[in-house]
Design a protein around this motif. Structure first.
Motif, PDB file in Angstrom:
ATOM      1  N   ARG A  13       0.832  -1.210   0.000  1.00  0.00           N
ATOM      2  CA  ARG A  13       0.000   0.000   0.000  1.00  0.00           C
ATOM      3  C   ARG A  13       0.864   1.257   0.000  1.00  0.00           C
ATOM      4  NH1 ARG A  13      -4.923  -2.017   4.120  1.00  0.00           N
ATOM      5  NH2 ARG A  13      -5.476  -3.832   2.821  1.00  0.00           N
ATOM      6  N   LEU A  43       1.982   1.717  -3.584  1.00  0.00           N
ATOM      7  CA  LEU A  43       0.933   2.269  -4.445  1.00  0.00           C
ATOM      8  C   LEU A  43       0.814   3.780  -4.265  1.00  0.00           C
ATOM      9  CD1 LEU A  43      -1.854  -0.445  -3.990  1.00  0.00           C
ATOM     10  CD2 LEU A  43      -0.446  -0.056  -6.024  1.00  0.00           C
ATOM     11  N   VAL A  71      -2.481   4.353 -10.905  1.00  0.00           N
ATOM     12  CA  VAL A  71      -2.802   3.212 -10.049  1.00  0.00           C
ATOM     13  C   VAL A  71      -3.690   3.691  -8.921  1.00  0.00           C
ATOM     14  CG1 VAL A  71      -0.651   1.997 -10.579  1.00  0.00           C
ATOM     15  CG2 VAL A  71      -0.742   3.556  -8.608  1.00  0.00           C
ATOM     16  N   ALA A  72      -4.536   2.797  -8.409  1.00  0.00           N
ATOM     17  CA  ALA A  72      -5.359   3.121  -7.242  1.00  0.00           C
ATOM     18  C   ALA A  72      -4.470   3.084  -6.009  1.00  0.00           C
ATOM     19  CB  ALA A  72      -6.501   2.129  -7.117  1.00  0.00           C
ATOM     20  N   ASP A  73      -4.412   4.181  -5.291  1.00  0.00           N
ATOM     21  CA  ASP A  73      -3.525   4.259  -4.129  1.00  0.00           C
ATOM     22  C   ASP A  73      -4.275   4.455  -2.829  1.00  0.00           C
ATOM     23  OD1 ASP A  73      -4.339   6.897  -4.670  1.00  0.00           O
ATOM     24  OD2 ASP A  73      -2.515   7.722  -3.803  1.00  0.00           O
ATOM     25  N   HIS A  78     -12.438   8.296  -4.366  1.00  0.00           N
ATOM     26  CA  HIS A  78     -11.656   7.089  -4.635  1.00  0.00           C
ATOM     27  C   HIS A  78     -12.546   5.859  -4.790  1.00  0.00           C
ATOM     28  CE1 HIS A  78      -8.680   9.748  -2.548  1.00  0.00           C
ATOM     29  NE2 HIS A  78      -7.984   9.407  -3.628  1.00  0.00           N
ATOM     30  N   LYS A 132     -14.069   2.939  -9.640  1.00  0.00           N
ATOM     31  CA  LYS A 132     -14.491   1.641 -10.160  1.00  0.00           C
ATOM     32  C   LYS A 132     -15.571   1.007  -9.299  1.00  0.00           C
ATOM     33  CE  LYS A 132      -9.899   0.783 -12.128  1.00  0.00           C
ATOM     34  NZ  LYS A 132      -8.712  -0.118 -12.116  1.00  0.00           N
ATOM     35  N   ASN A 177     -13.103  -0.313  -1.893  1.00  0.00           N
ATOM     36  CA  ASN A 177     -13.384  -0.025  -3.296  1.00  0.00           C
ATOM     37  C   ASN A 177     -13.088  -1.283  -4.115  1.00  0.00           C
ATOM     38  OD1 ASN A 177     -10.574  -0.067  -3.570  1.00  0.00           O
ATOM     39  ND2 ASN A 177     -10.386   2.151  -3.785  1.00  0.00           N
ATOM     40  N   SER A 178     -13.365  -1.241  -5.390  1.00  0.00           N
ATOM     41  CA  SER A 178     -13.219  -2.442  -6.211  1.00  0.00           C
ATOM     42  C   SER A 178     -11.765  -2.833  -6.420  1.00  0.00           C
ATOM     43  CB  SER A 178     -13.901  -2.235  -7.569  1.00  0.00           C
ATOM     44  OG  SER A 178     -13.322  -1.127  -8.238  1.00  0.00           O
ATOM     45  N   ASP A 179     -10.825  -1.967  -6.008  1.00  0.00           N
ATOM     46  CA  ASP A 179      -9.409  -2.320  -6.069  1.00  0.00           C
ATOM     47  C   ASP A 179      -8.951  -3.046  -4.804  1.00  0.00           C
ATOM     48  OD1 ASP A 179      -8.384  -1.040  -8.634  1.00  0.00           O
ATOM     49  OD2 ASP A 179      -9.405   0.657  -7.684  1.00  0.00           O
TER      50      ASP A 179
END
Length: 678
Positions: A556, A559, A570-572, A593, A596, A657-659
């Motif tokens: 994490r 990211l 990228v999703a961070d 955030h 997605k 989230n979806s990440d």
């Protein structure tokens, strides 16, 4: 659960809180003892290059490169690196500082310094890349060899493009320009990574292939350290409220004996003002006080394990009294009282004479008893303990060594009585020079000696030792960021690891120091330019303040760096709150955030939401996912004022989230939807 500043849990966890904090004998409880400060070597002529410049080092790309060291006064020193050269003249003290022009990533190179008097030094295998400073307390110091599934990660820890610098622990009451202990660069290998910070290593391991640059990682941490230890003296003075204690540091540096005497006077005043037993007439340490009604016990260690129900969760002051009988011959001369470690602060008296005031769960209490204090007949030893665990050594390890050399064990039953809870007494200030608990001493001894080192970013993994003071932490953390950016660069990115879940589960909304501190960390990250927050609320352990899944912490962090520092797509971050708007009997919480989508795990509804009124009386509420918002039922509230999410020591949270990144715990004021005019 309202945690005290010190060990309010069983002492095994109190020790874990400090992790690798060294005791007075120089050993370490958890981590490799080689990380403890080492004795200074015999005096010899200093090398031309400062100790930070070594084989295998990484120097920061795209920024001026300061190279410094010591030479003969007035010598001209020439530094060469990657085809670039710079010159400097040593001052009257022999100090010189050359500045090379910024360089692009690359290497390996040779760094050479040559003086006009003929001295020369060359460092080999030098890389130009991005350097990261990793600092904090025991969760940052936690080594790779103790992480989950460490064997596979350790065996594969071979990357010549990742270099590791471990700064050894060294507190200093005064600012230093040199390391007081070792600081060694090494190439990543199973052997060199074994004792290195797991969180820092996994961060670099995931980041390096993503950015395809040499990465230098500096581990500069100390288990159990408070944030005050990491700020400079100048910044602490500017903050205000610490002058009385900062003034003691130069006194102690010049004369430890005089510094301790002045501290004892401060501690004595505190006990009189805050502890009812100390202010009583007669005081509980007075031989004239009648303790015949007190309960008795032969201490076996922490009071959590005495099978006394009230002490299992008690945080505050407990007094203990022990009487020993001596002959006239035994009572002659001075003596030494050894009580072992005590959690956390104590005031110790012999026959009504105060012999010591110390702090620290890893600090041995060895007090001199002046000649004339003891006498023939009964002698009273009285100890007031402020904390959550008491004496840590069993009675058979506590002794009084007499002047003639004989030793009296303190194994007969002690009498004990509770004085007052910590909610009444408050907390005594830390001894300003005391290792990881002091003021500015880790900055002086471990950060300042990094000098003009340039870094690409800073990772800060600390807060467990300060969970009891979230409001003050809200002043101190922004000050630390500003302080360190002054040294390492005004725009240096700063990433905070938020406190994980730790402690027992709650059955109802209640006060939580850890939740308060997480909120401070969130708000500081939100309001500080070029700062990030790594949420770890889902990877802690309720019974272990050192969660072992440091791989996910590192991922994490990586990211965040990839997005914030390198601009990668990228999703961070997991969902972060934007606002909470009341619409009749519903409060709609919106999030950022969630590009997605918002995801709820293991249930058809979000959980761990609370709603509070203006007086902060809170209730759990039903929640429902409404696409990328969450609607809260406030039917039973007349005037809902705040929303809290994941607000407990160890909350169970299921919003992501979806990440796959968790929503950040938060507290948010509720606003009322504006009615639109027809």
């Amino acid at each position: 659960m309202n945690k005290s500043p010190w060990a309010i849990l069983p002492i095994s966890l109190g020790l874990i809180l400090g992790g690798c904090a060294a005791n007075s004998a120089g050993t370490s409880w958890m981590f490799d003892a080689s990380h403890a400060a080492k004795p200074a070597a015999a005096a010899e002529a200093p090398p031309l290059l400062y100790a930070l410049f070594q084989d295998h080092e990484v120097l920061q790309r795209d920024k001026p490169i300061h190279v410094w060291g010591a030479a003969k006064p007035a010598d001209t020193v020439t530094v060469t690196l990657a085809g670039e050269s710079a010159h400097a003249t040593a001052d009257a003290a022999g100090q010189w500082d050359a500045v090379l022009a910024p360089l692009k990533a690359g290497g390996p190179y040779e760094l050479t310094a040559t003086s006009s008097s003929g001295q020369s030094q060359t460092n080999n295998d030098v890389l130009i890349g991005d350097v990261y400073l990793c600092s904090g307390q025991s969760n940052m110091e936690f080594p790779l060899r103790l992480a989950s599934n460490y064997d596979a990660d350790l065996n594969s820890a071979s990357n010549p493009n990742i270099r590791l610098l471990h700064v050894e622990r060294f507190p200093s009451a005064t600012p230093r320009t040199t390391f007081g202990a070792g600081a060694e660069w090494s190439v990543t290998s199973p052997q060199t990574a074994k004792e290195f910070s797991a969180a820092c290593y996994f961060f670099g391991r995931d980041l390096q292939p993503a950015v395809n640059l040499p990465i230098g990682l500096i581990e500069d941490a100390w288990g159990g350290s408070v944030i005050q230890a990491w700020l400079s003296m100048g910044k602490m003075r500017a903050l205000g409220g610490y002058d009385q204690y900062l003034d003691l540091l130069p006194v102690y540096a010049a004369s430890p004996k005089r510094g301790v005497k002045k501290w004892n006077a401060i501690a004595h005043t505190w006990w009189l003002a805050h502890d009812p037993a100390s202010a009583a007439t007669p005081a509980w340490h007075d031989p004239a006080y009648d303790d015949s009604s007190w309960a008795q016990i032969v201490p076996t260690g922490t009071w959590r394990e005495w099978n006394v129900p009230v002490l299992k969760t008690f945080n505050g002051v407990v007094w203990l009294r022990e009487t020993i009988t001596l002959s006239a011959e035994q009572a002659k001369g001075a003596a030494v009282l050894s009580l072992g470690a005590i959690d956390q602060a104590d005031t110790t008296w012999v026959n009504g004479v105060e012999v010591g005031d110390l702090q620290g769960y890893d600090v041995q209490r060895v007090y001199d008893v002046p000649a004339g204090t003891l006498h023939a007949g009964k002698n009273l030893i009285a100890v007031g303990v402020l904390g959550g665990a008491d004496m840590l050594a069993p009675a058979d390890q506590m002794t009084l060594k007499l002047a003639a050399g004989s030793v009296v064990p303190l194994t007969t039953p002690w009498r004990y009585k509770l004085s007052a809870p910590m909610s009444r007494t408050g907390v005594i200030a830390g001894i300003p020079w005391l290792n990881q608990f002091g003021l500015s001493d880790l900055y002086n001894g471990m950060i300042l000696p990094l000098g003009a080192t340039q870094v690409r970013g800073i990772v800060w993994y600390q807060g467990e030792s300060d969970a009891w003071q979230p409001k003050e932490y809200g002043r101190l953390l922004p000050a630390l960021i500003s302080d360190w950016r002054k040294q390492f660069g005004a725009d240096t990115p700063f990433v905070i690891v938020q406190l994980p879940d730790f402690g027992p589960y709650s059955t109802k909304p209640e006060h939580s120091d850890w939740a308060d501190l997480r909120e401070v960390q969130r708000r500081v990250a939100d309001t500080t330019p070029n700062a990030g927050l790594a949420v770890t609320i889902d990877i802690g352990q309720t019974d272990n303040i050192h969660p072992t899944n440091k791989q996910e912490v590192g991922r994490r962090l990586s990211l965040i760096a990839e997005h914030m520092i390198y601009g990668m797509n990228v999703a961070d971050s997991g969902p972060t709150p934007v606002n909470a708007i009341r619409k009749r009997n519903t409060v709609a919480v919106s999030f950022a955030h969630t590009d997605k989508g918002l995801t709820v795990y293991e249930s058809n509804r979000p959980i761990s939401f609370q709603v509070c009124d203006g007086a902060m009386h809170c209730r759990f509420v039903d929640a429902r996912q409404n696409r990328n918002e969450i609607d809260l039922d406030v039917t039973k509230f007349r005037d809902p004022a705040f929303v809290r999410f994941c607000w407990a020591d160890s909350p169970i949270c299921n919003v992501y989230n979806s990440d796959g990144l968790p929503a950040v715990p938060f507290e948010l004021p509720i606003t009322v939807a504006t009615r639109l005019r027809k």
